[in-house]
Design an enzyme around this catalytic site. Structure first.
Site, mmCIF file in Angstrom:
data_model
loop_
_atom_site.group_PDB
_atom_site.id
_atom_site.type_symbol
_atom_site.label_atom_id
_atom_site.label_comp_id
_atom_site.label_asym_id
_atom_site.label_seq_id
_atom_site.Cartn_x
_atom_site.Cartn_y
_atom_site.Cartn_z
ATOM 1 N N PHE A 13 13.175 -18.380 -0.029
ATOM 2 C CA PHE A 13 13.162 -18.895 1.152
ATOM 3 C C PHE A 13 11.829 -19.353 1.634
ATOM 4 O O PHE A 13 11.500 -20.514 2.501
ATOM 5 C CB PHE A 13 13.787 -17.781 2.274
ATOM 6 C CG PHE A 13 13.859 -18.569 3.427
ATOM 7 C CD1 PHE A 13 15.150 -19.224 4.014
ATOM 8 C CD2 PHE A 13 12.944 -18.433 4.805
ATOM 9 C CE1 PHE A 13 15.340 -19.537 5.296
ATOM 10 C CE2 PHE A 13 13.203 -18.941 5.921
ATOM 11 C CZ PHE A 13 14.394 -19.591 6.194
ATOM 12 N N ARG A 15 9.652 -20.883 0.114
ATOM 13 C CA ARG A 15 9.550 -22.164 -0.680
ATOM 14 C C ARG A 15 9.686 -23.347 0.402
ATOM 15 O O ARG A 15 8.812 -24.411 0.245
ATOM 16 C CB ARG A 15 10.273 -22.327 -1.845
ATOM 17 C CG ARG A 15 10.632 -23.574 -2.191
ATOM 18 C CD ARG A 15 11.661 -23.544 -3.280
ATOM 19 N NE ARG A 15 11.928 -24.826 -3.584
ATOM 20 C CZ ARG A 15 13.068 -25.728 -3.011
ATOM 21 N NH1 ARG A 15 13.690 -25.055 -1.805
ATOM 22 N NH2 ARG A 15 13.172 -26.839 -3.409
ATOM 23 N N HIS A 39 12.521 -25.476 10.592
ATOM 24 C CA HIS A 39 13.978 -26.017 10.970
ATOM 25 C C HIS A 39 14.908 -24.894 10.756
ATOM 26 O O HIS A 39 15.986 -24.815 11.563
ATOM 27 C CB HIS A 39 14.262 -27.351 10.124
ATOM 28 C CG HIS A 39 15.613 -27.727 10.120
ATOM 29 N ND1 HIS A 39 16.031 -27.980 11.113
ATOM 30 C CD2 HIS A 39 16.678 -27.890 9.268
ATOM 31 C CE1 HIS A 39 17.740 -28.365 11.163
ATOM 32 N NE2 HIS A 39 17.891 -28.197 9.889
ATOM 33 N N HIS A 107 22.275 -31.017 -1.817
ATOM 34 C CA HIS A 107 21.394 -29.815 -1.414
ATOM 35 C C HIS A 107 22.289 -28.835 -0.923
ATOM 36 O O HIS A 107 21.988 -27.523 -1.058
ATOM 37 C CB HIS A 107 20.363 -30.385 -0.243
ATOM 38 C CG HIS A 107 21.109 -30.453 1.067
ATOM 39 N ND1 HIS A 107 21.416 -31.857 1.373
ATOM 40 C CD2 HIS A 107 21.063 -29.706 2.024
ATOM 41 C CE1 HIS A 107 21.720 -31.811 2.613
ATOM 42 N NE2 HIS A 107 21.530 -30.354 2.959
ATOM 43 N N ASP A 178 12.810 -33.433 15.415
ATOM 44 C CA ASP A 178 12.157 -34.654 14.786
ATOM 45 C C ASP A 178 11.718 -35.610 16.069
ATOM 46 O O ASP A 178 10.721 -36.269 15.779
ATOM 47 C CB ASP A 178 13.212 -35.412 14.132
ATOM 48 C CG ASP A 178 13.538 -34.499 13.024
ATOM 49 O OD1 ASP A 178 12.934 -33.684 12.635
ATOM 50 O OD2 ASP A 178 14.512 -35.037 12.133
ATOM 51 N N THR A 230 14.398 -44.552 8.231
ATOM 52 C CA THR A 230 14.536 -45.837 7.680
ATOM 53 C C THR A 230 13.492 -46.996 8.188
ATOM 54 O O THR A 230 13.613 -48.059 7.910
ATOM 55 C CB THR A 230 16.052 -46.443 7.720
ATOM 56 O OG1 THR A 230 16.218 -46.926 8.948
ATOM 57 C CG2 THR A 230 16.847 -45.497 7.371
ATOM 58 N N HIS A 231 12.372 -46.248 8.889
ATOM 59 C CA HIS A 231 11.309 -47.293 9.017
ATOM 60 C C HIS A 231 11.018 -48.035 7.650
ATOM 61 O O HIS A 231 10.948 -47.457 6.735
ATOM 62 C CB HIS A 231 10.055 -46.486 9.653
ATOM 63 C CG HIS A 231 8.878 -47.087 9.989
ATOM 64 N ND1 HIS A 231 8.217 -47.902 9.185
ATOM 65 C CD2 HIS A 231 8.519 -47.311 11.173
ATOM 66 C CE1 HIS A 231 7.055 -48.381 9.906
ATOM 67 N NE2 HIS A 231 7.382 -48.292 11.069
ATOM 68 N N ARG A 296 -2.658 -46.926 0.792
ATOM 69 C CA ARG A 296 -1.725 -47.682 1.397
ATOM 70 C C ARG A 296 -1.453 -49.063 0.786
ATOM 71 O O ARG A 296 -1.236 -50.057 1.500
ATOM 72 C CB ARG A 296 -2.117 -47.739 2.795
ATOM 73 C CG ARG A 296 -2.301 -46.194 3.659
ATOM 74 C CD ARG A 296 -0.967 -45.890 4.050
ATOM 75 N NE ARG A 296 -0.495 -46.704 5.219
ATOM 76 C CZ ARG A 296 0.573 -46.250 5.845
ATOM 77 N NH1 ARG A 296 1.203 -45.369 5.606
ATOM 78 N NH2 ARG A 296 1.168 -47.184 6.952
#
Length: 441
Positions: A13, A15, A39, A107, A178, A230-231, A296
């Site tokens: 956990f 982790r 979270h 997951h 978020d 989805t930027h 970048r």
């Protein structure tokens, strides 16, 4: 020691402290550095609050006991313990490339296996019936969900992962967390929804006056997908990460243990640093991509278009080969390996359906009748379409931006008869691409 503490204090956990909630989003939104660890604690807390609310007002009627509360809270705590490195990128982008033989690995599936492993490895004393419930609650909204429609307390399975209408405390936590981390406006206020819920006919229902708040939940989630998850640069980074992982996979054997929790828990986001700092020649190609990410020097965004609404029903995934076949520019030979096509789907959780038409409401606390509110009874300003498909194209090589952009425009013209696009490739970027192509030629 509380049972939850026994799970939290395991290395499996802990982790989650090294698995970022939003993958690579922090490289575009610097505040998005929160992890699956906090979270998971947040969902554990909200699951307890939701159960406390139901117990306070309907506990005797519903037969809610301490065992029910503990089980739901543990499901909230452990629902993400099976996430791989960089969260959804590992599951949805990397594994399909290197392990296509795995039928829809998720997951949630690994979370079930990890919970079993933690219990056995650390000799945690937990009733097997409760353990089965926890595992079922974790996958309640996935294709792995077991039939539970006739369960005596069916509503318990909708609190952490709601497969019926998508309203659950997992979304309450990640939407709020978020938005704050990324500076995104959040019009959804989950405490009001939790204060105005009750169980009718074994289903969690909401007071009718909260109908707009429910829409705000799904709209805010969609806004996060469009603005953050989805930027364009976030996706460019993700595709570079996937390419690096694919190149490193044979040497690091990243995908070998996705069905073995004993080894899988050792995987986390630090694998990126392993690739970046390695002196092994077998990782040199992957390392070059990681260094480009750090500097970048990203895969170059070329253009995108939104699929026309009338074409959504017949949409087919666009491939790099489709763009190559649309090339007409002489002097440049594009290859599918030069191009990345991102097929983005943004919806309100139910595809083309209005998710709120699956949510049941009640008039007031004196009423035991549940009902669905038609959209036109709420507002005429609400959308009549609930899904977007966006096709976005990147060039892996800066000198090919102009050629890829033109081929993409030709593809759109052939598909939909229109060439005008929302975000044209910047002229400066095209000029630099042409200059590189001329110089290198």
């Amino acid at each position: 020691m509380q049972l939850s503490q026994k799970f939290i204090d395991t290395e499996q956990f802990q982790r989650l402290r090294d698995v970022k909630q939003l993958g690579l989003c922090h490289m575009v939104f610097p505040g998005a550095v929160h992890t699956r660890f906090e979270h998971s604690l947040g969902v554990y807390c909200l699951a307890g609050q939701a159960m406390g609310r139901l117990q306070q007002f309907q506990g005797e009627e519903l037969g809610i006991d301490r065992n029910d509360i503990q089980t739901v809270k543990l499901a909230g705590l452990l629902h993400d313990v099976g996430h791989g490195p960089f969260s959804h990128t590992f599951e949805k982008e990397f594994l399909p490339k290197v392990a296509p033989h795995l039928p829809r690995w998720t997951h949630e599936q690994m979370s079930q296996m990890m919970v079993e492993y933690i219990v056995d490895e650390h000799n945690i004393d937990i009733d097997q019936k409760n353990l089965r419930k926890i595992k079922d609650m974790i996958v309640a909204s996935s294709h792995l969900a077991a039939p539970i429609e006739n369960h005596e307390k069916r509503f318990l399975y909708d609190i952490v992962a709601n497969g019926r209408n998508g309203i659950d405390v997992d979304k309450f936590d990640y939407i709020d967390r978020d938005c704050r981390a990324c500076g995104i406006s959040n019009s959804f206020y989950f405490p009001r929804l939790m204060e105005n819920m009750r169980v009718i006919d074994n289903e969690i229902c909401y007071r009718a006056k909260e109908n707009r708040n429910v829409y705000d939940l799904f709209q805010t989630r969609a806004n996060l997908y469009r603005t953050v998850y989805t930027h364009a640069k976030v996706k460019a980074l993700e595709y570079m990460l996937v390419d690096a992982f694919v190149l490193a996979n044979d040497y690091l054997r990243i995908s070998d243990n996705v069905l073995d929790p004993q080894e899988f828990w050792k995987l986390d986001d630090t694998i990126l640093k392993t690739i970046e700092t390695s002196s092994d020649p077998e990782l040199a190609a992957a390392q070059k991509i990681v260094i480009r990410m750090r500097r970048r020097e990203l895969y170059q965004y070329c253009n995108e278009y939104a699929v026309p609404k009338e074409q959504l029903e017949h949409f087919k995934t666009v491939r790099a080969e489709d763009i190559v076949c649309s090339q007409v520019k002489p002097g440049v030979n594009l290859s599918p390996d030069d191009i990345v096509v991102s097929n983005v789907k943004i919806d309100l959780t139910r595809g083309k359906e209005d998710p709120v038409q699956r949510v049941h409401f009640f008039k007031d606390y004196e009423s035991d009748e549940k009902f669905i509110i038609p959209k036109e009874r709420i507002s005429h300003l609400l959308p009549d379409c609930f899904e977007d498909r966006i096709v976005r194209v990147y060039s892996k090589k800066p000198d090919l931006v102009d050629a890829v952009s033109e081929a993409f425009e030709n593809f759109q013209l052939r598909m939909y008869g229109i060439k005008t696009q929302v975000h044209g490739t910047p002229n400066g970027k095209r000029r630099r691409s042409q200059q590189r192509s001329y110089t290198e030629g």
